[in-house]
Design an enzyme around this catalytic site. Structure first.
Site, PDB file in Angstrom:
ATOM      1  N   LYS A  18      29.238  10.204  43.104  1.00 15.92           N
ATOM      2  CA  LYS A  18      28.739  10.875  44.231  1.00 15.92           C
ATOM      3  C   LYS A  18      29.432  11.720  44.738  1.00 15.92           C
ATOM      4  O   LYS A  18      30.618  11.757  45.046  1.00 15.92           O
ATOM      5  CB  LYS A  18      28.425   9.617  45.177  1.00 15.92           C
ATOM      6  CG  LYS A  18      27.451   8.453  44.765  1.00 15.92           C
ATOM      7  CD  LYS A  18      26.408   8.797  44.474  1.00 15.92           C
ATOM      8  CE  LYS A  18      25.478   7.608  43.882  1.00 15.92           C
ATOM      9  NZ  LYS A  18      23.920   7.739  43.800  1.00 15.92           N
ATOM     10  N   ASP A  56      26.169  13.830  41.785  1.00 19.07           N
ATOM     11  CA  ASP A  56      24.845  13.427  42.431  1.00 19.07           C
ATOM     12  C   ASP A  56      25.134  13.381  44.010  1.00 19.07           C
ATOM     13  O   ASP A  56      25.817  12.726  44.487  1.00 19.07           O
ATOM     14  CB  ASP A  56      24.562  11.646  42.158  1.00 19.07           C
ATOM     15  CG  ASP A  56      23.352  11.166  42.666  1.00 19.07           C
ATOM     16  OD1 ASP A  56      22.666  12.034  43.472  1.00 19.07           O
ATOM     17  OD2 ASP A  56      22.978  10.182  42.540  1.00 19.07           O
ATOM     18  N   GLU A  81      22.794  15.895  40.243  1.00 13.99           N
ATOM     19  CA  GLU A  81      21.741  14.982  40.469  1.00 13.99           C
ATOM     20  C   GLU A  81      21.178  15.248  42.066  1.00 13.99           C
ATOM     21  O   GLU A  81      21.912  15.151  42.817  1.00 13.99           O
ATOM     22  CB  GLU A  81      21.729  13.860  40.150  1.00 13.99           C
ATOM     23  CG  GLU A  81      20.824  12.551  40.490  1.00 13.99           C
ATOM     24  CD  GLU A  81      21.188  11.316  39.988  1.00 13.99           C
ATOM     25  OE1 GLU A  81      21.694  11.051  38.748  1.00 13.99           O
ATOM     26  OE2 GLU A  81      20.880  10.293  40.307  1.00 13.99           O
ATOM     27  N   GLU A  97      14.530  10.021  41.079  1.00 14.40           N
ATOM     28  CA  GLU A  97      14.270   8.707  41.813  1.00 14.40           C
ATOM     29  C   GLU A  97      13.574   8.468  43.110  1.00 14.40           C
ATOM     30  O   GLU A  97      13.152   7.598  43.489  1.00 14.40           O
ATOM     31  CB  GLU A  97      15.788   8.069  42.205  1.00 14.40           C
ATOM     32  CG  GLU A  97      16.693   8.732  43.371  1.00 14.40           C
ATOM     33  CD  GLU A  97      17.909   8.127  43.504  1.00 14.40           C
ATOM     34  OE1 GLU A  97      19.015   8.664  42.683  1.00 14.40           O
ATOM     35  OE2 GLU A  97      18.184   7.123  44.194  1.00 14.40           O
ATOM     36  N   ASP A 121      11.931   6.559  37.633  1.00 16.28           N
ATOM     37  CA  ASP A 121      12.336   5.356  38.447  1.00 16.28           C
ATOM     38  C   ASP A 121      11.233   4.344  38.171  1.00 16.28           C
ATOM     39  O   ASP A 121      10.147   4.665  38.279  1.00 16.28           O
ATOM     40  CB  ASP A 121      12.575   5.555  39.881  1.00 16.28           C
ATOM     41  CG  ASP A 121      12.958   4.314  40.692  1.00 16.28           C
ATOM     42  OD1 ASP A 121      13.921   4.254  41.019  1.00 16.28           O
ATOM     43  OD2 ASP A 121      12.150   3.492  40.936  1.00 16.28           O
ATOM     44  N   HIS A 125      16.649   6.649  36.284  1.00 19.49           N
ATOM     45  CA  HIS A 125      17.291   6.118  37.322  1.00 19.49           C
ATOM     46  C   HIS A 125      17.287   4.381  37.531  1.00 19.49           C
ATOM     47  O   HIS A 125      16.511   4.057  37.047  1.00 19.49           O
ATOM     48  CB  HIS A 125      16.806   6.384  38.867  1.00 19.49           C
ATOM     49  CG  HIS A 125      17.242   5.919  39.910  1.00 19.49           C
ATOM     50  ND1 HIS A 125      16.720   4.966  40.722  1.00 19.49           N
ATOM     51  CD2 HIS A 125      18.607   6.090  40.428  1.00 19.49           C
ATOM     52  CE1 HIS A 125      17.543   4.494  41.815  1.00 19.49           C
ATOM     53  NE2 HIS A 125      18.768   5.092  41.650  1.00 19.49           N
TER      54      HIS A 125
END
Lengths: 432, 432
Positions: B218, B246, B272, B299, B322, B349
């Site tokens: 992240k 992400d 992402e 997602e 997703d 996701h």
């Protein structure tokens, strides 16, 4: 100090499907409804807001509004009213609730209802209608209302400030002008898809007699019907009255282009919602194929991010913001600024429950403090359900009168709350 | 004949915020939750589905699922299971509920949960896992599941049929292959933003030891932190392991490009969710500026219409569908077909509550019946909360095992339902 002591939510529904008012190609039998919110305070006025739905699911919308109560209850009213940017940013920043969107659908409409109720409360406390309350903010204060996240590739805070400062000198003059002259309206009342040809013709004739120079017809059910109805309406209103048509998202790109070419001989002014409100690239393709017929959309556009792209891609000629679909006044201010940056007129969606009441304030603010122009600007007018509001929208000779009562005009009458409460109000228990 | 006799909804929440599992730049303190639906039948198996949320608002999501009950209760199970296109079209076509989206947010996730529960029911009745149930449908039956409204400018039914027919001869061989070999996974477990550098390093090392050749971190909180963490992770995993990053929608275009250029020396595989999931044009600009770093999103992409545009505009290099964000299996089949048409790999996701359990079925179906390829395909793996499911996802040596139990794997254990029920389950009453 005054505080918000409760956030009350009411599920209010009108049985409009019984008369086919509001019927279109995508929504054959709507029961116009409001998830209605009251910010109750311990002193001074309360604040009123709503999310508009068309029946089933109004309880879901009400639940979503209730989910925001912890942000409001206990809040100091003067501080909240003095910085409505702060409230909006707090609500948008609720990371757990954000997952439900982000910034779209039920959760976002709930946020909009609450934000609008807070604006109503602030304007009531100030003793002025919302459009004047907003128009009295400095350019810097207006910029502070806007969430520029996801906007900076199209509009920066500095550009927004420049737009607002350029309009500042003319504010007082324009406010005085619209207080006298009102704001241009067009009417959708003749064109609901469930109406007979006779009713369509009679209502179109009446619209012109009432002073409207633009009407709108619903299309997209059956092509032969649409050609016949469009021809009839054109015969009735003559060549000078604009006729917009509205497909309520029925088409793909190819169908939209083919269908509209059949209606083109009758000079449609714009085609509204030709396809999915999320489809920027499809709107661009349709606009490129159909010019000079204009392409309009907005009532279902979920947020400023999609509006931004519609403008960047030159995919729309008309921005139809909606008072209750997005994140309240704050996000609509962003949309007004974006539209002005790209030179596209804003002609708001209205009708529904209370949308005429609310959105006139936003168009008046647009004229006074943002665009400074009435050219090709019109607010939709649908003549039903106004009798339920304490400060109803009024249209005379094709123009909205500028509201003078304090607030944002979303307040429903107490009798209405009692009668139309779903499912246990007398209107509903008598019907079942 | 078996009928659906009830649609039960449960508000289930896990107190994940206590450990910062799942923390990222936009979602600092999620309590992973499920609005969980059971289609109860009067004979034979029940059907299970869920919508994933991160805490507050899970009750709103539950209310939205309940609003669909009238479409399900009383329905004949064999007919429903035999034509899951019909159910999906009926739900999407509920015009009053459609207003709440359309096809986005809370209302659409509710629809997805119910559609997925019906697929689960159908696969359980057939005694096979969902991926095999889906892979046994004829190409014509698969095309019949898809709503091509708003898709025809990018993918027609005839093109979809052609894709499916081309993949048909190899289905049996590929199904046998993945039953043995599993499906490639990558792991996000090392990279949550709330973790210390030591924990990140240890978990990254462990991931490689466990057989993963791709991990994800992240980013988007603080640039210096991100550079340090990315550098550390690269040192730990070496040059051959892919590291995706992400940003969870934190950035505008300019920030995304500047930030990623600082991380580029450490060879990020994809970025992402660099910005709003609604912003097709921004993703296009970011992809154009950052190549060869890939751009991924999905997602939070609300429906097939936005996915279509991301593909048309060449705005994404990776499609991250997703299982629970869109309109269930049916809309995900549309997204798989779109991605294949545009030659973009689908890397779903997962994580959350049950997303690993569900989405493995969709990727297995993609391989067997649509794309026929594993090249650059990976399904996200997050190793938490699996113990609550009766048919948990299992990853060995960096690959998802192909599920063998009947159904779509969304069923929660009865003990979990009792313990984590919000707000009155013992996990929650003990905490307060």
């Amino acid at each position: 100090m005054a505080r918000v002591v409760a956030l009350d939510v009411h599920d209010i529904r009108f049985p409009t499907s019984r008369e086919l008012d509001g019927s279109d190609a995508m929504n054959p039998d709507p029961d116009y409804s409001a998830a209605y919110v009251v910010l109750r305070t311990d002193e001074g006025p309360d604040g009123y807001g709503l999310a508009f739905t068309i029946g089933r699911g109004n309880d879901v919308q009400a639940a979503a509004i209730r989910s925001l109560a912890h942000h409001l209850v206990g809040r100091a009213v003067p501080e909240t009213a003095a910085d409505l940017g702060a409230l909006y940013f707090e609500l948008v920043g609720d990371s757990q609730l954000r997952w439900l969107g982000p910034e779209k659908g039920v959760a976002h409409m709930a946020l909009g209802a609450v934000v609008n109720a807070a604006w109503d409360l602030a304007a009531r406390r100030a003793g002025v209608p919302l459009w004047r309350f907003l128009s009295a903010l400095t350019p810097e204060e207006v910029v502070g209302l806007v969430d520029f996240r996801y906007l900076s590739d199209a509009l920066t805070p500095a550009e927004a400030l420049e737009i607002l400062r350029a309009a500042e000198p003319g504010r007082a003059g324009r406010a005085a002008f619209v207080q006298d002259a009102g704001y241009p309206a067009y009417t959708t009342s003749p064109g609901w898809l469930g109406y007979s040809d006779d009713k369509l013709a009679a209502l179109s004739r009446q619209a012109v007699a009432d002073g409207f120079d633009m009407i709108k017809l619903k299309v997209g059910g059956d092509l032969d019907d649409d050609v016949r109805r469009m021809k009839l309406a054109r015969e009735v209103v003559g060549p000078r009255v604009r006729i917009a048509v509205d497909a309520n998202q029925r088409w793909d790109v190819g169908t939209a282009v083919r269908w509209m070419r059949e209606l083109a001989p009758f000079d449609p002014y714009w085609i509204e919602e030709p396809t999915s409100p999320d489809d920027v690239l499809a709107h661009r393709a349709i606009a490129a194929a159909l010019g000079p017929i204009k392409v309009a959309t907005g009532e279902h556009v979920p947020n400023r991010v999609i509006f931004k792209q519609l403008l960047q891609a030159r995919a729309v000629d008309v921005v139809q913001l909606d008072a209750c679909r997005v994140g309240g006044v704050n996000e609509n201010v962003a949309i007004l600024l974006l539209a002005h940056k790209f030179g596209v007129p804003v002609c708001p969606h209205a009708g529904g429950v209370g949308l005429c009441e609310l959105v006139r304030h936003l168009s008046l603010f647009d004229y006074v403090a943002v665009s400074g122009s009435l050219e090709d600007r019109v607010v939709e007018w649908v003549d039903h359900l106004h009798e339920h509001f304490t400060d109803p929208a009024v249209v005379r000779r094709g123009r909205y009168l500028a509201p003078t009562e304090p607030g944002f005009s979303a307040r429903l009458k107490d009798d209405t709350l009692a009668a139309y409460r779903y499912p246990d109000g007398p209107v509903w228990t008598a019907a079942s």
